[in-house]
Design an enzyme around this catalytic site. Structure first.
Site, PDB file in Angstrom:
ATOM      1  N   ASP B  53       7.444  42.657  23.788  1.00 25.28           N
ATOM      2  CA  ASP B  53       9.146  43.701  24.590  1.00 25.28           C
ATOM      3  C   ASP B  53       8.407  45.086  23.727  1.00 25.28           C
ATOM      4  O   ASP B  53       7.942  45.412  23.604  1.00 25.28           O
ATOM      5  CB  ASP B  53       9.944  42.824  22.815  1.00 25.28           C
ATOM      6  CG  ASP B  53      10.034  41.733  24.183  1.00 25.28           C
ATOM      7  OD1 ASP B  53      10.256  41.419  24.775  1.00 25.28           O
ATOM      8  OD2 ASP B  53      10.328  41.049  22.425  1.00 25.28           O
ATOM      9  N   TYR B 111       0.968  37.557  14.240  1.00 27.76           N
ATOM     10  CA  TYR B 111       2.439  38.801  14.385  1.00 27.76           C
ATOM     11  C   TYR B 111       2.668  39.759  12.810  1.00 27.76           C
ATOM     12  O   TYR B 111       2.142  38.808  11.673  1.00 27.76           O
ATOM     13  CB  TYR B 111       3.283  38.398  14.672  1.00 27.76           C
ATOM     14  CG  TYR B 111       3.494  38.794  16.277  1.00 27.76           C
ATOM     15  CD1 TYR B 111       4.428  39.550  16.886  1.00 27.76           C
ATOM     16  CD2 TYR B 111       3.342  37.066  16.246  1.00 27.76           C
ATOM     17  CE1 TYR B 111       3.393  39.152  18.727  1.00 27.76           C
ATOM     18  CE2 TYR B 111       3.217  37.123  17.735  1.00 27.76           C
ATOM     19  CZ  TYR B 111       3.640  38.533  19.208  1.00 27.76           C
ATOM     20  OH  TYR B 111       3.107  37.850  20.318  1.00 27.76           O
TER      21      TYR B 111
END
Lengths: 249, 249
Positions: B53, B111
């Site tokens: 994003d 992540y």
């Protein structure tokens, strides 16, 4: 009228240096715009410990100014941060005696220059000098010792400074490996004061020594020569941080 | 025609996310612009392991594409870096079998989410979530364990995903203190795949737990509820980094 001093940090990436320059975005201008809002829309002139160049960052910069309005130290911090852009952050404000001067009363300043010898990291392109090749840190550690002491630093001043006094005292100068990343190094300098581009020019010569283009002892010859042409390239701005400013008690 | 895969990192700050969106600056568009130049001005379509994003960074992203020109792996790395902007950096290129797919063959992704509980640092405003207050890390460490395993992660998906399969497996999830700064923490997740906003929503709930607004065991209730309204706020993009992408051998 009350004199205040503030301690603040800033990201130099998007500033054309510290000092006001008409038409350009500078730290001083942003600070004075915020101060004006706090000071009932009356202009405020601020005095920092010194300038920093375009792209150079500060962990700790100090400035003083006089306000017409009476405001508590804690409120001044909050009011400044809510009026400043996010690349400047004030973390301390103090009421000072009216003869305090953030520039003239400095007793010492410290800088750190950050180098990454490892893989290029795009997240840090504005915050570390990414050298892209190995350096002989041992030679650089030998060389940096020649800088400690009181010397005429003319060889490390970029502009023509023939008439200016370039004698300064460096009290500490050393290189430290990052404890979490063996390819990262911090080069520290502390002294009574530094001339324009002096730190970046000293680092430039240290890098030349680290690249084994010249011997560590050449640091001394360059220093003694008082000849700018003998030193190396000016190291890029993005690795440099104003780290500390000290005042007499 | 030859298939290549590249590993690259990028600073998400100045991108409107990974995927091409007309009129907006995206990582994919910059990559495909550079690839076109290398491919004799013929358009190249690239396929990444997945999107990131707006504002999210990547230490390691993987993409594949086919080129008409024959180019060595080392040359491809150099050619890409000289045609890419400095916020994207390619560090590896490999020739691949023609059926390799950077998205469909992913076996796991990792992540990291970075948090600073200490003083605001303007240099890091785009690279770490600067929370600005203490968090109860012990409670967060208890809570994060509930996320490990195979679950329906519907509660952590921002958009209406009623029909989509939200079952994923998280193999690792833990919180680590920065060895050089006790006020900094990294939150790690590794799993078979993550849904849009899933990591940031899981971190959002962890922060709510760290703020002692709810008990650690509520993590499990929220997970079981499959109700997005029960979870916390979406944590800001700037703290999130795609850290690793793994493929079957």
């Amino acid at each position: 009228m009350k004199r205040y001093c503030i301690e603040f940090s800033y990201d130099g990436s998007d500033f054309c240096g510290y000092q006001v320059q008409p038409g350009l975005r500078t730290v001083q201008e942003e600070l004075e715009k915020a101060l004006k809002k706090i000071n009932n829309n009356q202009s405020v002139i601020s005095h920092a410990s010194g300038r920093t160049d375009k792209g150079v960052h500060a962990y700790k910069q100090v400035a003083h100014f006089d306000l017409d309005v009476k405001i508590s130290e804690a409120k001044l911090v909050r009011a400044l941060n809510s009026n400043l852009p996010s690349d400047i952050h004030v973390y301390l404000a103090k009421e000072m005696a009216e003869d305090f001067h953030a520039r003239y009363m400095v007793t010492s300043k410290a800088y750190v220059y950050k180098i990454n010898l490892g893989a290029f990291n795009p997240m840090e392109r504005k915050y570390v000098y990414q050298c892209g090749h190995p350096l002989d840190i041992k030679s650089m550690k030998k060389a940096i010792k020649y800088l400690i002491g009181t010397h005429d630093f003319r060889s490390f001043v970029s502009e023509n400074k023939e008439k200016e006094n370039c004698v300064r005292t460096i009290t500490k100068a050393y290189i430290k490996q990052d404890p979490t990343d063996p390819e990262r190094y911090d080069i520290f300098f502390e002294g009574t004061g530094f001339l324009k581009y002096q730190v970046r020019n000293m680092v430039g010569l240290l890098i030349k020594i680290g690249e084994k283009k010249i011997e560590p002892k050449e640091m001394q010859s360059v220093l003694i020569s008082c000849d700018r042409n003998k030193a190396g390239k000016t190291a890029p701005a993005e690795g440099l941080y104003l780290l500390d400013v000290k005042y007499r008690k």
